[in-house]
Design an enzyme around this catalytic site. Structure first.
Site, mmCIF file in Angstrom:
data_model
loop_
_atom_site.group_PDB
_atom_site.id
_atom_site.type_symbol
_atom_site.label_atom_id
_atom_site.label_comp_id
_atom_site.label_asym_id
_atom_site.label_seq_id
_atom_site.Cartn_x
_atom_site.Cartn_y
_atom_site.Cartn_z
ATOM 1 N N ARG A 115 0.808 -1.154 -0.053
ATOM 2 C CA ARG A 115 0.189 0.065 -0.035
ATOM 3 C C ARG A 115 0.981 1.307 -0.125
ATOM 4 O O ARG A 115 0.659 2.022 -0.595
ATOM 5 C CB ARG A 115 -0.995 0.138 1.115
ATOM 6 C CG ARG A 115 -2.059 1.192 1.092
ATOM 7 C CD ARG A 115 -2.841 1.046 2.249
ATOM 8 N NE ARG A 115 -2.626 1.015 3.700
ATOM 9 C CZ ARG A 115 -3.360 0.940 4.502
ATOM 10 N NH1 ARG A 115 -4.718 0.559 4.387
ATOM 11 N NH2 ARG A 115 -2.784 1.010 5.873
ATOM 12 N N LYS B 269 -2.878 6.621 1.653
ATOM 13 C CA LYS B 269 -2.752 7.054 3.018
ATOM 14 C C LYS B 269 -1.573 8.071 3.056
ATOM 15 O O LYS B 269 -0.632 8.250 3.753
ATOM 16 C CB LYS B 269 -2.300 5.889 3.704
ATOM 17 C CG LYS B 269 -2.461 5.937 5.221
ATOM 18 C CD LYS B 269 -2.291 4.695 5.904
ATOM 19 C CE LYS B 269 -2.743 4.651 7.450
ATOM 20 N NZ LYS B 269 -4.216 4.748 7.503
ATOM 21 N N GLU C 165 -16.430 6.523 4.259
ATOM 22 C CA GLU C 165 -15.578 6.015 5.529
ATOM 23 C C GLU C 165 -15.591 7.171 6.624
ATOM 24 O O GLU C 165 -16.184 8.064 6.497
ATOM 25 C CB GLU C 165 -14.074 5.730 5.068
ATOM 26 C CG GLU C 165 -13.380 6.743 4.616
ATOM 27 C CD GLU C 165 -11.900 6.146 4.392
ATOM 28 O OE1 GLU C 165 -10.946 6.180 5.363
ATOM 29 O OE2 GLU C 165 -11.676 5.975 3.278
#
Length: 409
Positions: free
Chosen positions: A154, A256, A292
């Site tokens: 990721r 992220k 989210e």
């Protein structure tokens, strides 16, 4: 490349110089065996004798590894009252990326402040990413990491989006292992919490005009933690935010990057001031579909069907999210990844959040446009079931048929 004989000599000499009483890795009664010394030096190549002689608040623990003769020593902190806050530990890991795009050999340094040029890319243009994962202590004292290679992958995906070089998966995982083992006496006893691991990748090189930084730093620090929400494994209360948005199509919501989190602070602070635990965001186009929560993914349960928003660029592909989907399917649930409307949220039997920090967090109520929807009086049956299955696997209490854990001895 050094010869194996030379390496052996260096490692043995360095090990013999260490004080048994000052080292967090050896107990006073442990024999200094060559085999242990060789492995020790391989894992911690950059820690000096002086670094080990630095004081650390330790107390002996009764737990003993089945594979090592030395007693495990734990930091002298209140393990029963760990929250989710920073507890400074002993060592952090630092690795630099040169202008040619290759990362140098990393090293462990004492935990502390770092120095950055005022014109660093991360400070001026937000060129930075972070990851989050955990280490757990097993009953026998050994340590488990949960899917670290997924965090590495990721980070690589996020780095590509942010025009940054990234450590290889192997470099990332080995750096995590080294950092965890260097701080292993900060890992809580089983059932008392976990060691939270925070890898960072940032543009540390100086740049004035808008451009990728000329140098990058990969850094890892750790902290023992308890529950993320003060409620612990108890229902949290969410409010749906319909005006402010976490991410937009084509933006960076799916990686992220550090900027994603500063953007939610205004809505989150307002929600907490009103007594809510956190904020649930809607899509910015239709203002109808769930995205989210500030730092975790959302799941909606209706009968035997568990639905969660599909990953389409505005939602972070959570590793706990991914794991819970697989666990739920293995438990006989039907899981759907799709658009989930706010109306479905209000008609659900149960709602829960997932994330590295929260693991699985049941939702007790959701408030939308002044309408409050409550989900039972306690922890939902599905939330409890999935939480139990996943955490038992993470802590080594159940057989890892998924091959998700990495054991450190």
């Amino acid at each position: 490349m050094e010869s194996s004989a030379a390496l052996t000599g260096i490692r043995l000499t360095s090990s013999i110089c260490l004080s048994r009483h000052s080292s967090p890795f050896l107990s006073p009664s442990s024999p200094l065996k060559p085999s242990l010394s060789l492995k020790f030096q391989k894992q911690f190549p950059s820690i000096s004798q002086n670094a080990f002689e630095a004081s650390s608040p330790l107390r002996p623990s009764a737990a003993v590894s089945a594979n090592y003769s030395e007693a495990i020593e734990l930091a002298d902190i209140d393990w029963d009252n760990l929250g989710f806050g920073l507890q400074p530990t002993d060592y952090m890991y630092i690795m630099k990326c040169t202008r040619d795009g290759s990362f140098s050999k990393g090293e462990l340094k004492r935990f502390g402040n770092i120095e950055l040029n005022p014109s660093a890319g991360v400070l001026n243009y937000g060129q930075g990413l972070f990851e989050g994962l955990k280490a757990y202590r097993k009953e026998d004292g050994n340590i488990l990491l949960f899917r670290p290679e997924e965090n590495a992958l990721r980070m690589k995906m996020g780095a590509e989006r942010m025009c940054m070089p990234s450590p290889s998966v192997e470099q990332f995982v080995e750096a995590v292992k080294d950092t965890v083992l260097a701080n292993k006496h900060w890992i809580p006893p089983q059932g008392k919490g976990s060691l939270y691991i925070r890898p960072l990748l940032m543009g540390s090189g100086a740049v004035l005009g808008l451009a990728p930084a000329p140098e990058y730093t990969f850094l890892i620090y750790v902290s023992p933690v308890g529950n993320y929400f003060k409620e612990g494994l108890a229902p949290i209360n969410l409010i749906v935010e319909s005006e402010l948005h976490r991410a937009t199509p084509g933006g960076t919501g799916g990686v992220k990057t550090i900027g994603n989190y500063a953007a939610v602070l205004k809505a989150q602070s307002a929600a907490k001031a009103k007594g809510y635990s956190d904020v649930l965001y809607l899509d910015c186009v239709h203002k109808r579909y769930l995205e989210e929560v500030s730092s975790c993914n959302i799941f909606v349960v209706k009968g035997n069907i568990i639905s969660t928003p599909a990953i389409k660029g505005t939602i972070l592909p959570g590793i706990t999210r991914k794991s819970i989907i697989d666990v739920a399917r293995s438990q006989g649930f039907q899981v759907e990844e799709r658009l989930v409307s706010v109306e479905e949220l209000l008609e659900a039997d149960e709602v829960f959040c997932t994330g590295t920090a929260v693991v699985v967090s049941p939702v007790g109520s959701v408030t939308y446009l002044g309408q409050k929807k409550s989900y039972g009086d306690g922890i939902g049956v599905v939330s409890q079931q999935l939480y139990t299955v996943l955490t038992r696997l993470q802590m080594g209490l159940a057989k890892d048929d998924m091959n998700w854990t990495v054991e450190l001895r």
